[in-house]
Write a protein that holds these residues in place. Structure first.
Motif: not given
Length: 233
Positions: A93-105, A109-114
């Protein structure tokens, strides 16, 4: 001329003459970091984790997410994970949030990097861990810009002084040369004004009113020549 010539011998090129005088009063030198004090690429130097987390585990999770990104920071994180010999985990479930960061599982575990604004948007508190202040506003107020020849062409074209040797010690050499040059200029002005202040009244005929004698043109001309020799000496 002597100061800039000596500077050129040491690999310091003045692109603006008035930079010499401006630098003589400099009290603070601010260095650009990336590509000047560093290798020109981002490196992960510190990893601070909050209570309940282990550094190696956090780095493994972050690196696993960043493995799918081409961002310079992602590359730095991956290099550090490789140095630690960490194995990356499968990412879902990788997802890039433009201007903020990325999230994935990862491993459930839910991981946010940004950026911090990403965490704030997700309702994650950053109390106690709030990555520095951008130096750009301070650098825009610089009185004199100094670039090294190993930097970008843009920086070199915009600089007032260029260090042709690519060595940051050139900054120290530059300041020493400039301060000694300005000291010599002040000394020259002092002796020139002092010399002329004493002799101009003599040439103007002060002795004529006192002793009835005039300074001959030949001696006056010699005194003028000696003025230059005296100051240069």
């Amino acid at each position: 001329m002597v100061g800039t010539g000596r500077a050129a011998e040491l690999g310091v090129l003045f692109r603006r003459a008035d930079a010499l005088q401006s630098l003589s009063s400099v009290q603070t030198v601010a260095f650009d970091k990336t590509g000047t004090l560093t290798k020109g690429r981002l490196e992960l130097t510190d990893l601070t984790v909050t209570d309940g987390f282990e550094e190696a585990d956090v780095l493994r999770l972050v690196a696993s997410v960043e493995a799918t990104s081409e961002h310079p920071i992602a590359t730095a994180v991956l290099r550090r994970a490789e140095q630690y010999g960490l194995s990356l985990a499968p990412v879902e479930a990788f997802n890039s949030v433009k201007g903020y960061g990325v999230r994935a599982v990862i491993e459930g575990r839910k991981v946010l990097v940004g950026a911090d604004r990403f965490m704030a948007r997700e309702g994650i508190s950053l109390d106690g861990v709030r990555d520095a202040i951008n130096a750009a506003p301070a650098l825009t107020h610089a009185d004199v810009g100094v670039a090294i020849d190993t930097g970008t062409n843009f920086a070199i074209e915009a600089a007032d002084v260029v260090l042709m040797s690519g060595d940051l010690e050139g900054v120290v050499n530059t300041l020493h040369i400039i301060r000694r040059s300005m000291r010599n200029i002040c000394q020259n002005l002092f002796w020139a004004f002092g010399y002329n202040a004493l002799l101009i009244p003599v040439v103007a005929g002060v002795f004529c009113s006192l002793f009835g004698s005039m300074l001959s043109p030949a001696l006056a001309d010699g005194a003028m020549a000696m003025s230059s020799v005296f100051v240069l000496s």
